[in-house]
Design an enzyme around this catalytic site. Structure first.
Site, mmCIF file in Angstrom:
data_model
loop_
_atom_site.group_PDB
_atom_site.id
_atom_site.type_symbol
_atom_site.label_atom_id
_atom_site.label_comp_id
_atom_site.label_asym_id
_atom_site.label_seq_id
_atom_site.Cartn_x
_atom_site.Cartn_y
_atom_site.Cartn_z
ATOM 1 N N VAL A 97 0.788 -1.283 -0.042
ATOM 2 C CA VAL A 97 0.049 -0.069 0.055
ATOM 3 C C VAL A 97 0.978 1.232 -0.003
ATOM 4 C CG1 VAL A 97 -1.696 1.294 1.143
ATOM 5 C CG2 VAL A 97 -1.787 -1.161 1.010
ATOM 6 N N GLY A 142 4.530 4.067 2.995
ATOM 7 C CA GLY A 142 3.998 2.989 2.338
ATOM 8 C C GLY A 142 4.130 1.644 3.488
ATOM 9 N N LYS A 143 3.411 0.833 3.217
ATOM 10 C CA LYS A 143 3.584 -0.585 4.027
ATOM 11 C C LYS A 143 3.067 -1.649 2.949
ATOM 12 C CE LYS A 143 4.664 -1.395 8.235
ATOM 13 N NZ LYS A 143 5.712 -0.795 9.106
ATOM 14 N N GLY A 144 3.515 -3.114 3.435
ATOM 15 C CA GLY A 144 3.363 -4.187 2.480
ATOM 16 C C GLY A 144 3.301 -5.375 3.345
#
Ligand code: NAD
Length: 456
Positions: A97, A142-144
């Site tokens: 994201v 962001g992050k994932g």
């Protein structure tokens, strides 16, 4: 007047001392309806964005910024097959994201956990935007993650999963566009596999393929001080803010929830400053000892046995006993939403220093504030990790290698400045520290939007 500018005597905090502008129980934003948010008040994304919107209302942030920041720019979901060691195939789900890049490339960790969901990743990506802005590093958020339990797979299977995931998202990340890092369940070894896979995909590799990810091993482009950075930042923040409640590290007792990267390094570094750790919990159990638990010895035990359970130099205890242990500082360093109303009611401390992301629910936080407990918010307290990730990225791009003293000194400067900006906002708006930290973060983002404008 806020309690920080007029410190209460130790353990004498009263609910009447609480800041005037504490979020109300029924906080609702029209933005939730406008953008079609889930109505469930326990939804993590609604809760995290809600805290930001409360701060945005207080500082009168323009409507267009509220709607931009309330949703991520991109939500990427991938499915990819991987061959297991027994010859079977399994399909995995991965996320990335990208919340916002107004201040610089997207930046944020990768979570490897069997229970990771899109809403968690969205919340964590949102928090990264706020954190990077607050701590003054030129990144967005962001992050994932991958829906996987790393404990269930051999190293060879994990390598295939991680490399295949990297291939699936390779065109969505890049050293100047989106730079992942470790989070819960992911390690520096995983980061090395990601960097190596990315470097092989030469058409997207560019000149600095290493810089596509941070938290790498020091032998392959990593930075000294990155492994301990988040814990170091937690302690740097405490050292900065403890005097406001008449505490000094050397007189403090503390407990830690979650003894992984963040919890163990916070414990070791705080102990090395003279504080005494007297209770610890993780996914394997709860332990306590009034004489003190040696954080270095416990860390070695966890490394060997996978958890705190069975540590001989402390007594096993119940969840209730753990939370009710009277301490000066409580450090939640496990997962999100673990401090809800029941846990907040049990806690007997002066300060909660959020090592984890979003560990306290709004309902839990209200109780803590009513009890006069200071909550040092995650976007300030755990920003040390992304700050040293930024240093790693700068070293990769300039082909430099900094010594640990340089890294620690630069990190401390960022943490001290972020704490000062938070305190300044608290004083100006007479609010709790979480709201103040969001205001300080939003001020920087608002300035960027003001000069950039909205294209076209
Ligand atoms: P980690 O995987 O190293 O450790 C997680 C810890 O949480 C483990 O000790 C685990 O036992 C514990 N835990 C998990 N479920 C639990 C449960 N139900 N009850 C009690 N304990 C439980 O992860 P980490 O990197 O230390 O991250 C911890 C938190 O800090 C996360 O919220 C993460 O997003 C945040 N964070 C991490 C970094 C970083 O640099 N690693 C940076 C900023 C924020």
């Amino acid at each position: 007047m806020s309690r920080v500018s007029t410190p209460p005597a130790k353990s004498a905090a009263k609910s009447s001392d609480k800041p005037k502008n504490a979020p109300s129980k029924d906080f609702k934003s029209l933005i939730f309806d406008e953008l079609g948010f889930q109505s469930d008040p326990n939804n993590l994304y609604r809760q995290t964005v809600g805290s930001m919107l409360y701060a945005a209302d207080l500082m009168k942030l323009p409507h267009y910024l509220k709607i931009i920041l309330a949703q991520p720019k991109n939500e990427i979901m991938v499915h990819f097959p991987v061959k297991m060691e027994d010859g079977s195939f399994r399909l995995f789900k991965g996320y990335r994201v990208q919340h916002n890049n107004a201040l610089g490339p997207y930046k944020g960790g990768l979570r490897f956990h069997h229970d990771v969901h899109l809403d968690d990743v969205k919340s964590l990506a949102f928090l990264m935007t706020m954190k990077c802005s607050l701590v003054g590093v030129p990144y967005g958020g962001g992050k994932g993650g991958i829906k996987v339990n790393p404990r269930e797979h051999s190293s060879t299977e994990m390598e295939r999963i991680v490399r295949r995931f990297t291939t699936a998202i390779a065109h969505q990340i890049g050293p100047d566009y989106d730079i992942p890092a470790p989070d819960v369940g992911s390690t520096s070894q995983h980061m090395a596999w990601i960097a190596d896979t990315y470097a092989f995909l030469s058409e997207v590799g560019g000149n600095n393929p290493n810089a596509v990810i941070t938290g790498k091993p020091v032998g392959y482009g990593g930075s000294l001080g990155r492994e301990k950075a988040t814990g170091q930042g937690v302690v740097d923040t405490l050292v900065e803010l403890l005097p406001a409640v008449n505490l000094k590290p050397e007189n403090c007792t503390f407990s830690v929830l979650g003894f992984g990267n963040v919890g163990s390094w916070s414990g070791k570094i705080f102990q090395d400053k003279g504080a005494k750790m007297i209770a610890v919990a993780d996914h394997t159990g709860f332990i306590k000892s009034a004489k003190g638990i040696d954080a270095h010895a416990l860390s070695a035990h966890v490394e060997k046995n996978g958890g705190v359970k069975g540590f001989r130099a402390a007594d096993a205890c119940t969840k209730e006993e753990f939370y009710k242990t009277k301490v000066d500082v409580f450090i939640p360093a496990a997962l999100e939403q673990m401090i809800q109303e029941p846990e907040a009611k049990m806690l007997d401390c002066i300060i909660v220093a959020e090592g984890a992301n979003a560990p306290t629910t709004p309902a839990g936080e209200r109780i803590l504030l009513q009890k006069g407990i200071e909550v040092l918010p995650a976007i300030l307290c755990n920003a040390g990790g992304v700050t040293v990730s930024y240093f790693e990225w700068v070293q990769n791009k300039t082909c430099e290698a900094w010594d640990l003293k340089t890294v620690d000194a630069k990190l401390n400067k960022h943490m001290v400045e972020a704490a000062a900006r938070t305190m300044k906002a608290r004083k100006k708006y007479d609010c709790d520290l979480r709201t103040a930290s969001y205001i300080a973060a939003l001020e920087r983002l608002a300035k960027a939007y003001e000069v950039r404008g909205i294209f076209p």
